[in-house]
Every structure is written in C-alpha cells, then in structure tokens.
Write an enzyme that holds these catalytic residues in place. Structure first.
Site, mmCIF file in Angstrom:
data_model
loop_
_atom_site.group_PDB
_atom_site.id
_atom_site.type_symbol
_atom_site.label_atom_id
_atom_site.label_comp_id
_atom_site.label_asym_id
_atom_site.label_seq_id
_atom_site.Cartn_x
_atom_site.Cartn_y
_atom_site.Cartn_z
ATOM 1 N N THR A 97 11.558 -34.242 -39.979
ATOM 2 C CA THR A 97 11.518 -33.159 -40.971
ATOM 3 C C THR A 97 11.550 -33.812 -42.355
ATOM 4 O OG1 THR A 97 13.905 -33.060 -40.852
ATOM 5 C CG2 THR A 97 12.691 -31.529 -39.458
ATOM 6 N N TRP A 125 11.701 -25.519 -59.150
ATOM 7 C CA TRP A 125 10.475 -24.797 -58.789
ATOM 8 C C TRP A 125 10.805 -23.621 -57.855
ATOM 9 C CZ3 TRP A 125 6.688 -29.193 -56.836
ATOM 10 C CH2 TRP A 125 6.463 -30.108 -57.890
ATOM 11 N N HIS A 129 9.131 -35.546 -53.342
ATOM 12 C CA HIS A 129 9.713 -34.459 -52.568
ATOM 13 C C HIS A 129 10.868 -33.826 -53.343
ATOM 14 C CE1 HIS A 129 7.704 -36.637 -49.224
ATOM 15 N NE2 HIS A 129 7.481 -35.410 -48.841
ATOM 16 N N ARG A 164 14.877 -25.593 -45.649
ATOM 17 C CA ARG A 164 14.384 -26.875 -45.156
ATOM 18 C C ARG A 164 15.457 -27.555 -44.313
ATOM 19 N NH1 ARG A 164 10.551 -24.826 -46.761
ATOM 20 N NH2 ARG A 164 8.892 -25.548 -48.144
ATOM 21 N N VAL A 183 11.268 -44.881 -45.698
ATOM 22 C CA VAL A 183 11.664 -45.112 -44.300
ATOM 23 C C VAL A 183 11.502 -46.585 -43.936
ATOM 24 C CG1 VAL A 183 11.212 -44.534 -41.889
ATOM 25 C CG2 VAL A 183 11.028 -42.756 -43.647
ATOM 26 N N GLY A 216 4.160 -50.078 -44.403
ATOM 27 C CA GLY A 216 4.883 -49.172 -45.303
ATOM 28 C C GLY A 216 6.322 -49.640 -45.488
ATOM 29 N N GLY A 217 6.527 -50.963 -45.406
ATOM 30 C CA GLY A 217 7.875 -51.529 -45.431
ATOM 31 C C GLY A 217 8.556 -51.454 -46.786
ATOM 32 N N TYR A 234 -3.397 -33.172 -45.652
ATOM 33 C CA TYR A 234 -2.479 -34.171 -45.088
ATOM 34 C C TYR A 234 -2.197 -33.848 -43.613
ATOM 35 C CZ TYR A 234 2.277 -36.301 -44.533
ATOM 36 O OH TYR A 234 3.393 -36.981 -44.097
ATOM 37 N N GLY A 281 8.601 -48.618 -48.494
ATOM 38 C CA GLY A 281 8.813 -47.188 -48.719
ATOM 39 C C GLY A 281 10.190 -46.688 -48.305
HETATM 40 P P1 NAP Z 1 6.740 -43.701 -48.908
HETATM 41 O O1 NAP Z 1 8.149 -43.918 -49.325
HETATM 42 O O2 NAP Z 1 5.823 -42.978 -49.829
HETATM 43 O O3 NAP Z 1 6.122 -45.142 -48.556
HETATM 44 C C1 NAP Z 1 4.762 -45.238 -48.228
HETATM 45 C C2 NAP Z 1 4.504 -46.669 -47.816
HETATM 46 O O4 NAP Z 1 3.137 -46.765 -47.413
HETATM 47 C C3 NAP Z 1 4.740 -47.678 -48.952
HETATM 48 O O5 NAP Z 1 5.317 -48.818 -48.419
HETATM 49 C C4 NAP Z 1 3.310 -47.972 -49.433
HETATM 50 O O6 NAP Z 1 3.163 -49.272 -49.956
HETATM 51 C C5 NAP Z 1 2.550 -47.868 -48.095
HETATM 52 N N1 NAP Z 1 1.135 -47.613 -48.340
HETATM 53 C C6 NAP Z 1 0.582 -46.533 -48.938
HETATM 54 N N2 NAP Z 1 -0.771 -46.687 -49.041
HETATM 55 C C7 NAP Z 1 -1.050 -47.890 -48.479
HETATM 56 C C8 NAP Z 1 -2.247 -48.647 -48.293
HETATM 57 N N3 NAP Z 1 -3.443 -48.177 -48.699
HETATM 58 N N4 NAP Z 1 -2.153 -49.863 -47.691
HETATM 59 C C9 NAP Z 1 -0.949 -50.348 -47.298
HETATM 60 N N5 NAP Z 1 0.219 -49.694 -47.436
HETATM 61 C C10 NAP Z 1 0.168 -48.487 -48.031
HETATM 62 O O7 NAP Z 1 6.679 -42.952 -47.495
HETATM 63 P P2 NAP Z 1 7.886 -42.526 -46.532
HETATM 64 O O8 NAP Z 1 8.504 -41.298 -47.077
HETATM 65 O O9 NAP Z 1 8.726 -43.728 -46.233
HETATM 66 O O10 NAP Z 1 7.078 -42.097 -45.206
HETATM 67 C C11 NAP Z 1 7.039 -42.962 -44.054
HETATM 68 C C12 NAP Z 1 6.295 -42.209 -42.967
HETATM 69 O O11 NAP Z 1 7.044 -41.014 -42.629
HETATM 70 C C13 NAP Z 1 4.903 -41.725 -43.395
HETATM 71 O O12 NAP Z 1 3.990 -41.861 -42.321
HETATM 72 C C14 NAP Z 1 5.126 -40.232 -43.729
HETATM 73 O O13 NAP Z 1 3.941 -39.491 -43.537
HETATM 74 C C15 NAP Z 1 6.198 -39.866 -42.734
HETATM 75 N N6 NAP Z 1 7.057 -38.715 -43.143
HETATM 76 C C16 NAP Z 1 7.690 -38.713 -44.353
HETATM 77 C C17 NAP Z 1 8.517 -37.619 -44.671
HETATM 78 C C18 NAP Z 1 9.273 -37.553 -45.982
HETATM 79 O O14 NAP Z 1 9.930 -36.505 -46.230
HETATM 80 N N7 NAP Z 1 9.241 -38.590 -46.809
HETATM 81 C C19 NAP Z 1 8.687 -36.570 -43.750
HETATM 82 C C20 NAP Z 1 8.038 -36.646 -42.518
HETATM 83 C C21 NAP Z 1 7.227 -37.733 -42.214
HETATM 84 P P3 NAP Z 1 3.288 -49.508 -51.574
HETATM 85 O O15 NAP Z 1 4.751 -49.418 -51.873
HETATM 86 O O16 NAP Z 1 2.728 -50.878 -51.758
HETATM 87 O O17 NAP Z 1 2.483 -48.414 -52.209
HETATM 88 O O1 GFB Z 2 10.052 -31.366 -50.657
HETATM 89 P P1 GFB Z 2 8.929 -30.452 -51.052
HETATM 90 O O2 GFB Z 2 8.073 -30.902 -52.160
HETATM 91 O O3 GFB Z 2 8.019 -30.275 -49.773
HETATM 92 O O4 GFB Z 2 9.498 -28.980 -51.467
HETATM 93 P P2 GFB Z 2 7.759 -29.202 -48.643
HETATM 94 C C1 GFB Z 2 10.454 -28.349 -50.793
HETATM 95 C C2 GFB Z 2 10.847 -27.063 -51.526
HETATM 96 O O5 GFB Z 2 11.566 -27.421 -52.704
HETATM 97 C C3 GFB Z 2 9.723 -26.111 -51.978
HETATM 98 C C4 GFB Z 2 11.165 -26.576 -53.782
HETATM 99 O O6 GFB Z 2 10.119 -24.796 -51.653
HETATM 100 C C5 GFB Z 2 9.699 -26.297 -53.506
HETATM 101 O O7 GFB Z 2 9.300 -25.104 -54.172
HETATM 102 N N1 GFB Z 2 11.383 -27.283 -55.062
HETATM 103 C C6 GFB Z 2 12.188 -26.851 -56.067
HETATM 104 C C7 GFB Z 2 10.839 -28.443 -55.439
HETATM 105 N N2 GFB Z 2 12.163 -27.701 -57.102
HETATM 106 C C8 GFB Z 2 11.328 -28.716 -56.762
HETATM 107 C C9 GFB Z 2 10.889 -29.903 -57.432
HETATM 108 O O8 GFB Z 2 11.251 -30.230 -58.558
HETATM 109 N N3 GFB Z 2 10.015 -30.725 -56.743
HETATM 110 C C10 GFB Z 2 9.595 -30.413 -55.446
HETATM 111 N N4 GFB Z 2 8.773 -31.282 -54.839
HETATM 112 N N5 GFB Z 2 9.987 -29.295 -54.782
HETATM 113 C C11 GFB Z 2 6.227 -31.162 -47.852
HETATM 114 C C12 GFB Z 2 4.790 -31.417 -47.537
HETATM 115 O O9 GFB Z 2 6.401 -29.794 -47.999
HETATM 116 O O10 GFB Z 2 7.058 -31.608 -46.778
HETATM 117 C C13 GFB Z 2 4.589 -32.890 -47.308
HETATM 118 O O11 GFB Z 2 3.995 -30.981 -48.625
HETATM 119 C C14 GFB Z 2 5.650 -33.574 -46.475
HETATM 120 O O12 GFB Z 2 3.334 -33.072 -46.717
HETATM 121 C C15 GFB Z 2 7.027 -32.999 -46.673
HETATM 122 O O13 GFB Z 2 5.367 -33.560 -45.201
HETATM 123 C C16 GFB Z 2 7.984 -33.427 -45.603
HETATM 124 O O14 GFB Z 2 8.844 -29.271 -47.685
HETATM 125 O O15 GFB Z 2 7.446 -27.874 -49.238
#
Ligand code: NAP
Ligand code: GFB
Length: 301
Positions: free
Chosen positions: A153, A190, A168, A197, A13, A8-9, A125, A11
């Site tokens: 988070t 939304w 997000h 959060r 994180v 996931g390099g 998920y 992405g």
């Molecule tokens: P991200 O930006 O969506 O990046 C996802 C990465 O996974 C990309 O590099 C993607 O590669 C790779 N990937 C997806 N499907 C794949 C596949 N089939 N084979 C190989 N690589 C694949 O995710 P992120 O937000 O950095 O999340 C990193 C970790 O933190 C994840 O495990 C996520 O569940 C966790 N996490 C994220 C959040 C958040 O708010 N973002 C919060 C808590 C935990 P491509 O670019 O080639 O698609």
């Molecule tokens: O970040 P978010 O999509 O994820 O939404 P969750 C956070 C809050 O932002 C919700 C509000 O209360 C949404 O209603 N919101 C307002 C919006 N405007 C927007 C908008 O334009 N787009 C989005 N996306 N939200 C996720 C999980 O929940 O948390 C995932 O579904 C992941 O699995 C992530 O783990 C960390 O915090 O609600």
C-alpha cells in the site's frame, strides 16, 4: 552470503536492504536494455529485488502520465527479460495497491487485480505495472522461473521523495509542516482530508519482501499492508503531534482528493506471517521526521 541485486537501491524501499548490491540510475539506466544487460554482467547476482521505477504521488501520476507509462513499462520489461537472459532463478518485483480496479468490491483481494479499470488519477502507471504481473506470470509458465510480485500500500519512511508536487502525501506533509513551522505560515493540505489510506513503513516492506524472495512462490501477487485505514485528517493531526506544529491547517477544496479509499484484505500475508509486527504509524513518522531534520536540505525535493 547470497548475492542479491537491488535495482532502485537509492530509493525509499531499495535503500532499506542491507548486505545487498544496490544500484541506481546513476550506474545503469534501465530504460536502456544494453545498460540493463551490463548491470547483470557487472554484478553477476544470484537473486534480484526489483524496486526501480518511475514513482510519484497523486500530483506526479496525474500530471506526467506519459512518463509514468513509458518509463515503467520499459524498466520492468528490460529488467525481467535481462534477468531471464542471465539465468536468474528467483526475482521479486513491485506492484502497488493503487493499480487495482477503482470500482471493485472492498476490501481489495489479490485475485481482483485485473478485474476492471484503475482509478483515472494513476491509470497510466497502473496499466504499466499490471503488465509486469502479466510478464512475470508468463515467464513462470514458459520458463519455470520463480519470479513473483509483492503489492504494498502507500509506503513512507527515510530517504523518500519530499518534492511538493510529485511526492506522496506523507513526505509532502512533513516537508510542508517543516516550512510552515520555520516561516510561521499556515499549512495547506490538498483536498477535503477525508480520503482513507493504509500506510506501511519502508523497513517493514523491505523485511516482508526479503521473506517473500525466499519463501513466497505463488504466481499471484501478495498484498503487503497492516490493513489499517487512516484518513488524511488523521495523519495530519498525528504528524502535528510528532512535529509539535501549532499553526493553522487549511484544507484546499480546489485540490484533488484522488481515490477515496483502497482498503485491503490482508488475510494472505497474515496466513504466511501471522506474527509480523508492523511499525505503528506514530513511530514510523517520528523516525522519518528525525531523518528529515538530520538531512534537510540534502533531500530529494
Ligand atoms: P523511489 O524512492 O522513487 O525510488 C525509485 C528508484 O528507482 C530510485 O533508486 C531510482 O534511481 C530508480 N530508478 C528510476 N528510474 C530509473 C532508471 N531509468 N534506471 C535505473 N533506476 C531508476 O521509489 P520507491 O518508493 O522506493 O518504490 C520502490 C518500488 O515500490 C517501486 O516499484 C514502486 O512502484 C513500488 N511502490 C511504491 C509505493 C510508495 O508509496 N512509494 C507504494 C507501492 C509500491 P535514482 O535515485 O538514480 O533516480
Ligand atoms: O500519497 P498520494 O499522493 O497518493 O495522496 P494516492 C494521498 C492523499 O493525500 C490524496 C492527499 O487524497 C491527496 O489529496 N493529500 C493532501 C496530498 N495533501 C497532499 C499533498 O501535499 N501531497 C500529496 N501527494 N497528497 C498514489 C498513486 O495515489 O498512491 C501512486 O498515485 C502510488 O501511483 C501511490 O501508487 C502509492 O494514494 O492518492
């Protein structure tokens, strides 16, 4: 220098880990076990930071539950098993605070992880991710492998997914505010704006995860957060300051709020790293907005 493989390099994180071997789905599709084994064969790593996953916000999780379950259960099972086969002794994988039970005593503590069903908006998920915790504990017990998980988070930062349906909240708001400013239109949010959060900057997650890879050896996960809750309204107003947006902001009551809050108890990370300096939200947003302006429209959207 340690040979650290980051899945996931490309992405949000994964792209924060300097001096590592970063791979994405362009090189190896981790849904395919053979390609996962080939990734280890080609890169011969000593350590693994497993970031790869099917990730999305409220909209993505609610509308594509099948994809989010299948892809995450396959990716995690394949990577953790291939790491075992290649004799990797130390690996860290990612969970998320949204996988905790929806109805549990707050603040969330690591030991509550399996104490009930997650929120319906992201249950597919959540259960897939919980199974990574189960697989890692099982591999630690049977094979004595120092595999562990971290539980951040809501993460934000440069190189995020700015898609307005599946992204997000923070990347979506930055994208929407940019378009509203450019087109001189109102900005739509939304839900009620009341949900709370905890937001953590991507580079902070990477720095804490790198520390955990070499220093955290418990089988129970560890929450990565600054423990500071903000309402969606708060972050909208802070972002409007950062982007100097003066237009109308309209809250859409017909759109989902999702989970109202998921506050965390951060006493464990504080015990290990009492002096860790988290990036303040306004600074993190300013850096992310700068990155957005410098890269738009060549962003994930
Ligand atoms: P991200 O930006 O969506 O990046 C996802 C990465 O996974 C990309 O590099 C993607 O590669 C790779 N990937 C997806 N499907 C794949 C596949 N089939 N084979 C190989 N690589 C694949 O995710 P992120 O937000 O950095 O999340 C990193 C970790 O933190 C994840 O495990 C996520 O569940 C966790 N996490 C994220 C959040 C958040 O708010 N973002 C919060 C808590 C935990 P491509 O670019 O080639 O698609
Ligand atoms: O970040 P978010 O999509 O994820 O939404 P969750 C956070 C809050 O932002 C919700 C509000 O209360 C949404 O209603 N919101 C307002 C919006 N405007 C927007 C908008 O334009 N787009 C989005 N996306 N939200 C996720 C999980 O929940 O948390 C995932 O579904 C992941 O699995 C992530 O783990 C960390 O915090 O609600």
């Amino acid at each position: 220098m340690n040979k650290i493989l980051v899945t996931g390099g490309s992405g949000l994180v994964g792209s924060c880990f300097d001096n590592t071997i970063m791979v994405s789905s362009k090189q190896y599709d981790l849904l395919d076990f053979k390609q996962t084994l080939k990734m280890f064969d080609d890169t011969q790593p000593e350590y693994v930071i497993h970031c790869a996953a099917k990730v999305g916000g409220l909209g993505g999780n609610s509308n594509y539950k099948g994809d989010f379950y299948r892809e995450n259960i396959l990716i995690n099972t394949n990577v953790i098993e291939a790491a075992r086969v290649y004799g990797i002794k130390n690996l860290v994988a990612f969970l998320s605070t949204c996988i905790f039970p929806a109805n549990v005593e707050y603040p969330l503590r690591e030991e509550y992880l399996h104490n009930g069903p997650p929120h319906t908006s992201n249950d597919a998920y959540a259960y897939a991710k919980r199974m990574a915790d189960v697989q890692i504990r099982a591999y630690k017990e049977q094979y004595g492998l120092n595999y562990k998980t971290v539980t951040p988070t809501n993460i934000y930062g440069p190189n995020d997914n700015f898609n307005l349906e599946t992204g997000h909240v923070l990347p979506s708001l930055i994208h929407k505010m940019y378009l509203a400013k450019r087109d001189n239109t109102p900005m739509y949010i939304w839900g009620s704006g009341n949900p709370l959060r905890e937001f953590i900057y991507s580079q902070d997650v990477a720095d804490l995860t790198m520390w955990c890879l070499f220093n955290y050896n418990e089988s129970e996960t560890i929450i990565l957060s600054n423990g500071f809750e903000l309402s969606i309204k708060d972050v909208v107003n802070t972002l409007a300051d950062v982007m100097e947006f003066k237009g109308d902001i309209i809250y859409q009551s017909d759109k989902p709020d999702g989970q109202l809050r998921k506050p965390t108890d951060i006493s464990k990370i504080k015990k290990y790293l009492p002096n860790f300096q988290f990036t303040p939200i306004k600074d993190g947003l300013a850096k992310t907005v700068d990155w957005f302006y410098n890269n738009y429209p060549y962003i994930r959207s």
